[in-house]
Design a protein around this motif. Structure first.
Motif, PDB file in Angstrom:
ATOM      1  N   ASN A   1       0.745  -1.251   0.014  1.00 15.04           N
ATOM      2  CA  ASN A   1      -0.110  -0.068  -0.040  1.00 15.04           C
ATOM      3  C   ASN A   1       0.798   1.312  -0.014  1.00 15.04           C
ATOM      4  O   ASN A   1       0.350   2.159  -0.329  1.00 15.04           O
ATOM      5  CB  ASN A   1      -0.957   0.062   1.412  1.00 15.04           C
ATOM      6  N   SER A   2       2.320   1.129   0.288  1.00 13.29           N
ATOM      7  CA  SER A   2       2.958   2.207   0.565  1.00 13.29           C
ATOM      8  C   SER A   2       3.913   2.637  -0.899  1.00 13.29           C
ATOM      9  O   SER A   2       4.384   1.546  -1.293  1.00 13.29           O
ATOM     10  CB  SER A   2       3.802   2.144   1.509  1.00 13.29           C
ATOM     11  N   PRO A   3       3.921   3.826  -1.136  1.00 11.73           N
ATOM     12  CA  PRO A   3       4.714   3.981  -2.219  1.00 11.73           C
ATOM     13  C   PRO A   3       6.313   3.617  -1.981  1.00 11.73           C
ATOM     14  O   PRO A   3       6.696   3.967  -0.923  1.00 11.73           O
ATOM     15  CB  PRO A   3       4.675   5.813  -2.511  1.00 11.73           C
ATOM     16  N   ARG A   4       7.017   3.401  -2.985  1.00 13.65           N
ATOM     17  CA  ARG A   4       8.514   3.253  -2.981  1.00 13.65           C
ATOM     18  C   ARG A   4       9.082   3.922  -3.958  1.00 13.65           C
ATOM     19  O   ARG A   4       8.704   4.574  -4.957  1.00 13.65           O
ATOM     20  CB  ARG A   4       8.744   1.695  -3.142  1.00 13.65           C
ATOM     21  N   THR A   5      10.535   3.995  -3.697  1.00 14.97           N
ATOM     22  CA  THR A   5      11.351   4.932  -4.584  1.00 14.97           C
ATOM     23  C   THR A   5      12.181   3.846  -5.345  1.00 14.97           C
ATOM     24  O   THR A   5      13.076   3.325  -4.478  1.00 14.97           O
ATOM     25  CB  THR A   5      12.193   6.211  -3.879  1.00 14.97           C
ATOM     26  N   TYR A   6      12.405   4.261  -6.589  1.00 11.36           N
ATOM     27  CA  TYR A   6      13.676   3.283  -7.188  1.00 11.36           C
ATOM     28  C   TYR A   6      14.526   4.192  -8.193  1.00 11.36           C
ATOM     29  O   TYR A   6      13.900   5.031  -8.883  1.00 11.36           O
ATOM     30  CB  TYR A   6      12.834   2.661  -8.312  1.00 11.36           C
ATOM     31  N   ARG A   7      15.826   4.182  -7.937  1.00 12.39           N
ATOM     32  CA  ARG A   7      16.424   4.849  -9.031  1.00 12.39           C
ATOM     33  C   ARG A   7      16.407   4.369 -10.345  1.00 12.39           C
ATOM     34  O   ARG A   7      16.589   3.027 -10.348  1.00 12.39           O
ATOM     35  CB  ARG A   7      17.992   4.723  -8.285  1.00 12.39           C
ATOM     36  N   VAL A   8      16.392   5.340 -11.302  1.00 16.28           N
ATOM     37  CA  VAL A   8      16.097   4.692 -12.599  1.00 16.28           C
ATOM     38  C   VAL A   8      17.351   4.136 -13.183  1.00 16.28           C
ATOM     39  O   VAL A   8      17.090   3.094 -13.830  1.00 16.28           O
ATOM     40  CB  VAL A   8      15.742   5.983 -13.593  1.00 16.28           C
ATOM     41  N   ASP A   9      18.539   4.544 -12.787  1.00 19.79           N
ATOM     42  CA  ASP A   9      19.752   3.638 -13.214  1.00 19.79           C
ATOM     43  C   ASP A   9      19.969   2.489 -12.754  1.00 19.79           C
ATOM     44  O   ASP A   9      20.908   1.784 -13.160  1.00 19.79           O
ATOM     45  CB  ASP A   9      20.889   4.696 -13.121  1.00 19.79           C
ATOM     46  N   ARG A  10      19.040   2.116 -11.745  1.00 23.20           N
ATOM     47  CA  ARG A  10      19.153   0.707 -11.394  1.00 23.20           C
ATOM     48  C   ARG A  10      18.179  -0.250 -12.011  1.00 23.20           C
ATOM     49  O   ARG A  10      17.906  -1.425 -11.662  1.00 23.20           O
ATOM     50  CB  ARG A  10      19.203   0.632  -9.724  1.00 23.20           C
ATOM     51  N   ILE A  11      17.097   0.379 -12.815  1.00 21.18           N
ATOM     52  CA  ILE A  11      16.226  -0.280 -13.444  1.00 21.18           C
ATOM     53  C   ILE A  11      16.740  -0.595 -14.637  1.00 21.18           C
ATOM     54  O   ILE A  11      17.052   0.095 -15.589  1.00 21.18           O
ATOM     55  CB  ILE A  11      14.819   0.644 -13.573  1.00 21.18           C
ATOM     56  N   SER A  12      16.848  -2.234 -14.836  1.00 13.78           N
ATOM     57  CA  SER A  12      17.434  -2.830 -16.099  1.00 13.78           C
ATOM     58  C   SER A  12      15.905  -3.007 -17.245  1.00 13.78           C
ATOM     59  O   SER A  12      16.392  -3.283 -18.306  1.00 13.78           O
ATOM     60  CB  SER A  12      18.095  -4.126 -15.742  1.00 13.78           C
ATOM     61  N   GLN A  13      14.913  -3.149 -16.597  1.00 13.35           N
ATOM     62  CA  GLN A  13      13.859  -3.594 -17.539  1.00 13.35           C
ATOM     63  C   GLN A  13      12.294  -2.837 -16.954  1.00 13.35           C
ATOM     64  O   GLN A  13      12.308  -2.787 -15.861  1.00 13.35           O
ATOM     65  CB  GLN A  13      13.625  -4.889 -17.817  1.00 13.35           C
ATOM     66  N   ALA A  14      11.701  -2.436 -18.010  1.00 16.75           N
ATOM     67  CA  ALA A  14      10.330  -1.681 -17.548  1.00 16.75           C
ATOM     68  C   ALA A  14       9.647  -1.959 -18.577  1.00 16.75           C
ATOM     69  O   ALA A  14       9.385  -1.593 -19.817  1.00 16.75           O
ATOM     70  CB  ALA A  14      10.626  -0.136 -17.509  1.00 16.75           C
ATOM     71  N   GLU A  15       8.578  -2.938 -18.485  1.00 16.30           N
ATOM     72  CA  GLU A  15       7.473  -3.181 -19.487  1.00 16.30           C
ATOM     73  C   GLU A  15       6.082  -2.858 -19.017  1.00 16.30           C
ATOM     74  O   GLU A  15       5.739  -3.079 -17.915  1.00 16.30           O
ATOM     75  CB  GLU A  15       7.694  -4.805 -19.577  1.00 16.30           C
TER      76      GLU A  15
END
Length: 332
Positions: A191-205
């Motif tokens: 239920n809680s928002p989270r923060t992801y560094r974009v340069d650590r995301i390898s795939q986004a679909e």
């Protein structure tokens, strides 16, 4: 009638189709008689507007007349609001102008402009450090597209311990902090928002609209548990997140004494982790912070006698240990 209010009123009519004098009064903080006079003034000024009296009546542009006062192309509009982000609506000096600009856009572009103006946020202050972020333009484009289209995302990312994680999440916003992009999203199993560094995301679909993906999750919740993501406040969330991170980065606080001339140099080094307690004629008492005693000792050790640590004792001991090591190494 002021010219800027006349333009704003035309755009208001354009966006609503039909309005009452009471609605105009509320929108522009006017009395109802003044709002009615402004509407009548439009017709006098040559604007094709007419009023329909009685129940269900109102004011509207003749034939649904439209005007694109911005002259912006679709690409220019997207680029402008992508660059502007929340700054346009959060700053009192630009809020009215931004709203006028959104209303002046063709209806096909208004929804996307509204999303970009409330869901893209730039924070130009640095953390305690300023790491280099890799080029993630393709990932960033995919995240932006999902945000604008209200699509859920299946992402693969690298955790802090260097292991990989996967999740399905609803994007809530993108934040740029000192040149580093962050995705704020709500995982479908949390239920809680989270923060992801974009340069650590390898795939986004993208996997469909966020509303479709979250329907099963929301159906299992009570009314009080269901989250209204349409009214998510990105700026408020980010401010709280920054405060939390900065608190962890400055969990060790030291009181120091230094010459007044050293304060600007220390301030440039420690940034928000330095605060002046007492400034004398020659010396200043200040507090500096870091996340670890060892880290703070390493930052202060190079100052030698110039910076005296008054507290805490564990930091004094760590500085003494560093000094002893250096003395053993170089005292031949």
């Amino acid at each position: 009638m002021r010219a800027d209010r006349l333009i704003a009123l035309v755009l208001f009519l354009q966006s609503r189709g039909k309005v009452t004098a009471a609605e105009v009064a509320t929108e522009f903080d006017l009395s109802i008689p003044t709002a009615r006079r402004d509407l009548e003034a439009l017709s006098t000024a040559g604007v094709p507007v007419y009023g329909q009296p009685g129940r269900g009546g109102g004011w509207q542009l003749v034939g649904g007349a439209r005007t694109n006062l911005t002259g912006l192309s679709e690409h220019e509009s997207k680029s402008l609001f992508w660059m502007l982000g929340t700054a346009g609506l959060s700053d009192p000096g630009t809020r009215t102008a931004t709203r006028k600009l959104v209303r002046a856009l063709p209806s096909t572009l208004q929804d996307e402009a509204e999303i970009l103006a409330t869901r893209i946020h730039y924070d130009h202050t640095t953390w305690g450090e300023c790491p280099r972020a890799g080029d993630r333009s393709e990932i960033l484009d995919a995240l932006r597209s999902a945000l604008v289209k209200r699509q859920a995302l299946r992402i693969r990312y690298t955790k802090r311990d260097r292991t990989f994680g996967r999740t399905v999440a609803q994007p809530l916003g993108l934040v740029a902090k000192a040149g580093i992009w962050y995705l704020v999203a709500r995982p479908h199993d949390d239920n809680s928002p989270r923060t992801y560094r974009v340069d650590r995301i390898s795939q986004a679909e993208s996997i469909g609209t966020s509303r479709e993906q979250s329907s099963d999750r929301d159906a299992s919740r009570t009314q009080d548990e269901t989250v209204d993501d349409d009214h998510f406040d990105l700026e408020a969330y980010w401010t709280a997140h920054v405060d939390e991170v900065e608190a962890r980065r400055s969990s060790v606080i030291a009181e120091i004494r230094c010459p007044n001339w050293a304060v600007p140099i220390l301030s440039a080094h420690f940034g928000r982790y330095l605060s002046v307690i007492d400034e004398g004629t020659e010396h200043t008492i200040a507090e500096v912070g870091a996340n670890l005693v060892v880290a703070l000792a390493e930052q202060l050790a190079g100052w030698g006698r110039t910076v005296e640590v008054l507290s805490p004792p564990e930091l004094q001991s760590e500085l003494a240990r560093i000094g002893s090591e250096l003395s053993d190494l170089y005292d031949h």
